[in-house]
Design an enzyme around this catalytic site. Structure first.
Site, short mmCIF file in Angstrom:
data_model
loop_
_atom_site.label_atom_id
_atom_site.label_comp_id
_atom_site.label_asym_id
_atom_site.label_seq_id
_atom_site.Cartn_x
_atom_site.Cartn_y
_atom_site.Cartn_z
N ARG A 52 0.83 -1.21 0.00
CA ARG A 52 0.00 0.00 0.00
C ARG A 52 0.87 1.26 0.00
O ARG A 52 0.53 2.26 -0.65
CB ARG A 52 -0.93 -0.01 1.22
CG ARG A 52 -1.89 1.19 1.32
CD ARG A 52 -2.81 1.03 2.54
NE ARG A 52 -3.56 2.23 2.84
CZ ARG A 52 -4.80 2.48 2.42
NH1 ARG A 52 -5.42 1.61 1.65
NH2 ARG A 52 -5.41 3.60 2.76
N ILE A 84 -6.95 7.35 -1.78
CA ILE A 84 -6.93 5.91 -1.51
C ILE A 84 -7.89 5.69 -0.35
O ILE A 84 -7.72 6.27 0.72
CB ILE A 84 -5.51 5.43 -1.16
CG1 ILE A 84 -4.54 5.76 -2.30
CG2 ILE A 84 -5.51 3.94 -0.87
CD1 ILE A 84 -3.10 5.39 -1.99
N SER A 85 -8.88 4.86 -0.55
CA SER A 85 -9.93 4.69 0.46
C SER A 85 -9.38 4.05 1.72
O SER A 85 -8.31 3.43 1.74
CB SER A 85 -11.06 3.83 -0.11
OG SER A 85 -11.62 4.42 -1.26
N ALA A 86 -10.16 4.18 2.79
CA ALA A 86 -9.79 3.55 4.06
C ALA A 86 -9.73 2.04 3.88
O ALA A 86 -10.62 1.44 3.25
CB ALA A 86 -10.79 3.92 5.14
N PHE A 230 -17.18 8.76 0.03
CA PHE A 230 -16.17 8.75 -1.03
C PHE A 230 -16.11 10.14 -1.65
O PHE A 230 -17.00 10.97 -1.43
CB PHE A 230 -16.53 7.73 -2.11
CG PHE A 230 -16.21 6.30 -1.77
CD1 PHE A 230 -15.01 5.74 -2.18
CD2 PHE A 230 -17.09 5.53 -1.06
CE1 PHE A 230 -14.71 4.41 -1.89
CE2 PHE A 230 -16.81 4.21 -0.76
CZ PHE A 230 -15.61 3.65 -1.17
#
Length: 722
Positions: A52, A84-86, A230
């Site tokens: 990541r 970048i999403s959780a 989002f």
């Protein structure tokens, strides 16, 4: 225009070596697995494999592996347009997508990291396409995917509203994952039959990540909804919040999924103290009630979301948090909104809150009571359900638009969304003794509960995720502190309203208890009593209990099969025998022998693309002539005084497609101010003057009838009655 966040190319200290980032990656994966966000070995392997931090070199590795978003691009005013999403949300959505090796997967909203996770899931035999509208985002994705060895991912720069034909597999994608906040789902046709689509779908300003399976050309949800957030969809798929600000206040109303109503008339209402309707429904301080908001959006006409400026001068007391606009309804010059009142500290220290409804304006008390009743209905029938069921169809595949009175149906640009709320039954215990008596419970007459002051069976509501078999055991333990070992299902009790719609459902269990009533510790209610069936005729009985007792008496003379389903006992609420009628007001504006008619919008539920007079329905406690003045202003912008209006015709109408009669009043003004303009384009596309002897086609039939009757001086016409 968006730009990548300006930070040093790499801020990770040189001492952060492979071992340290690997340890952080495994630590994050362990955390997500322990929290049940990761539930399969395939998703676990993907999270342990994909680096990541390589997709977020602007931040330290510790921040890249935190369970939080990493902002990638912002607008010039600082708004995040790509991130970048959780990790917890990425894991939940990947699990919901049920991706298999060899699948063809489309990701809408790129960044690189999530596409690499998907690539691990599909393996060498599968394919991954990731698409974004922003070239800065896709350029970045290409660079990092290549550097990390995931260059097989196909990166596309395009507007997702219209997918390029060359990215589409012949039979559609096996899975589509949307990682941007989307108001609509125009991708049903791009999904293979049996495929999965997971998307953060907006409904009335609330966003839920929802997993769907495509069956028979439609999307069907089958898992709990996940509240999430989002970055917003850009391009042709961007939504209109339909924001309206009440003049002179800092109160804003939003109709993202409904027809925006006028709001300026609400300003006087907000200057007074609100009427408060208590629901006696409670939530914990950290307990979300977003499902209730979704339910109210479908159950209440005129539903909207309410927000206030934090530093503004407004009359709305106890405003909702800025990030969670409140649920509200508009009723003419009145408004009601959902609020909370802290009533206890709570075991966790976060407090216990009662849901209350504040009503503003001349009929605010009625609007508040209307919303409060729906909150209570949700509490009794739906709160314990794990999730509602959502069906989404393309508007081109689902026939005519729904009647605006249809509840829990939302029509968007590309799709129609129908929400089914499972009814979770309450529970009741039909307890008998060896003398063939029934244990009845006198309910308090001074509490806002179901059937106050009446004799009823012991029982209560099912709690979230609880089976009725478990709920009845808990309820009896709470109310009398006794186990009933021989409880078995007896019947389902359905209470219907006067119109035949389900109002309440209770699962009734039977069992035996041999103990004097005075020795039973009653912890809730007024009194317990052992009662013979013949004694109930002289008691104030809950109608449902009376029906169950009679069914039990009847069952004593029959022998049902042990494998047969539980019988249903129905009780219908009495009708008040008064005729319900919808009242309409219509403006007959004639100038130089021509009448003003408007062409209704093609998507209108009533008379689409058909010519009609300016008209509207009377609201609660509103005189019909006042309705005419209001509707004329709202629809055409014309100012007309009540004293200048004359009644010129009445149509007593029974439409064959509706069980509710309508009385249509037609008013003609002696004078007016202004020229007609289209003020509600979602209802009417144009106004035009038509000669009375050359009316256009198509025209609403009762409008034609009324104009002909007016020309002959006839005041009353009955239509549709036999």
């Amino acid at each position: 225009m968006t730009r990548p966040i300006e930070r040093p190319t790499v801020t990770t200290p040189p001492t952060t070596d492979i071992d340290e980032t690997s340890a952080l990656r495994h630590q994050l994966t362990d955390q997500l697995t322990a929290a049940d966000h990761i539930r399969t070995t395939a998703v676990e392997h993907a999270f342990r494999t994909v680096p990541r931090h390589s997709f977020a070199p602007e931040v330290p590795a510790q921040e890249a592996y935190a369970d939080n978003i990493v902002a990638i691009c912002r607008t010039d005013d600082g708004r995040i347009t790509s991130s970048i999403s959780a990790p917890w949300l990425q894991a939940d959505m990947l699990e919901a997508a049920r991706i298999q090796p060899g699948d063809r997967v489309l990701e809408i909203g790129s960044g690189g990291y999530n596409a690499a996770l998907i690539s691990e899931l599909v393996g060498r035999a599968g394919s991954v396409t990731t698409l974004d509208i922003d070239p800065a985002v896709t350029d970045r994705a290409i660079r990092f995917l290549t550097e990390t060895g995931y260059d097989r991912v196909h990166v596309v720069t395009a507007d997702a509203e219209h997918l390029p034909s060359d990215v589409m597999p012949d039979e559609g994608f096996d899975a589509i994952i949307v990682t941007v906040d989307t108001w609509d789902l125009p991708w049903i046709g791009a999904l293979a039959e049996g495929g999965r689509l997971v998307a953060p779908l907006r409904l009335h300003q609330h966003t839920w990540a929802i997993g769907f399976t495509k069956r028979d050309g439609a999307l069907h949800s089958d898992e709990p909804l996940i509240v999430c957030g989002f970055v917003a969809m850009q391009g042709a798929g961007a939504w209109d919040p339909r924001r309206r600000t009440v003049a002179g206040t800092s109160v804003h109303l939003f109709w993202e999924d409904g027809t925006a109503l006028p709001v300026d008339q609400l300003a006087p209402a907000l200057t007074g103290e609100p009427y408060v309707a208590h629901t006696h429904v409670t939530v914990g301080g950290q307990e979300p009630f977003d499902a209730l908001t979704l339910y109210l959006a479908g159950a209440l006409p005129g539903f909207c979301r309410l927000a206030v400026d934090p530093d503004g001068n407004n009359g709305v007391l106890n405003p909702p948090p800025r990030h969670w606009p409140g649920a509200a309804i508009v009723r003419g010059a009145s408004l009601a909104r959902l609020a909370t009142e802290r009533i206890a500290e709570g075991e966790d220290g976060n407090g216990v809150y009662e849901l209350v409804v504040h009503g503003y304006g001349p009929t605010g008390h009625l609007a508040a009571q209307e919303m409060a009743e729906q909150v209570q209905h949700w509490q009794r029938n739906h709160r314990a359900a794990l999730c509602p069921r959502i069906t989404i169809q393309s508007v081109t595949d689902c026939g005519p638009l729904p009647d605006p009175r249809d509840r829990h149906v939302f029509v968007k640009k590309h799709t129609r969304i129908a929400i089914d709320w499972p009814v979770v039954p309450g529970t009741a215990a039909l307890l008998t003794d060896d003398q063939e008596r029934y244990l009845l419970h006198l309910r308090s007459a001074n509490r806002p509960i179901w059937r106050p002051g009446q004799w009823a069976l012991l029982g209560g509501n099912t709690e979230k995720g609880e089976h009725p078999d478990e709920a009845i055991v808990r309820e009896l333990a709470e109310k009398i502190g006794l186990p009933i070992p021989d409880l078995t299902g007896f019947a389902t009790l359905d209470t219907l309203d006067a119109g035949g719609s389900l109002k309440d459902r209770v699962r009734v269990y039977q069992g035996t208890l041999n103990m004097p009533a005075h020795e039973i510790e009653l912890r809730e209610g007024i009194q317990l009593r052992w009662t013979r069936i013949e004694e109930t005729a002289e008691m104030t009985m809950d109608p449902g209990t009376a029906a169950v007792l009679q069914a039990h008496q009847d069952a004593a003379h029959s022998s049902p099969s042990p494998d047969s389903p539980l019988p249903t006992v129905e009780v219908r609420e009495p009708s008040d025998h008064r005729s319900r009628t919808i009242v309409g007001a219509h403006l007959v504006l004639i100038r130089n022998g021509a009448v003003l008619l408007g062409k209704r919008h093609p998507s209108s539920a009533f008379a689409p693309s058909t010519w009609h007079l300016p008209a509207g329905h009377r609201e609660d406690t509103e005189a019909t002539i006042s309705c005419m003045v209001r509707e004329a202003k709202e629809e055409t912008g014309l100012d007309i005084a009540e004293g200048d209006l004359s009644l010129v015709h009445v149509i007593d109408l029974l439409d064959p497609d509706s069980p509710i009669p309508r009385v249509q009043f037609f008013f003609s003004p002696s004078q007016w101010e202004g020229e007609p303009i289209v003020r509600e384009p979602e209802h009417c596309t144009e106004w035009r003057w038509w000669p009375l002897d050359a009316l256009p086609e198509p025209i609403v039939e009762y409008t034609r009838t009324a104009l002909e009757a007016i020309s002959h001086g006839t005041l009353y016409t009955a239509m549709g009655w036999t």
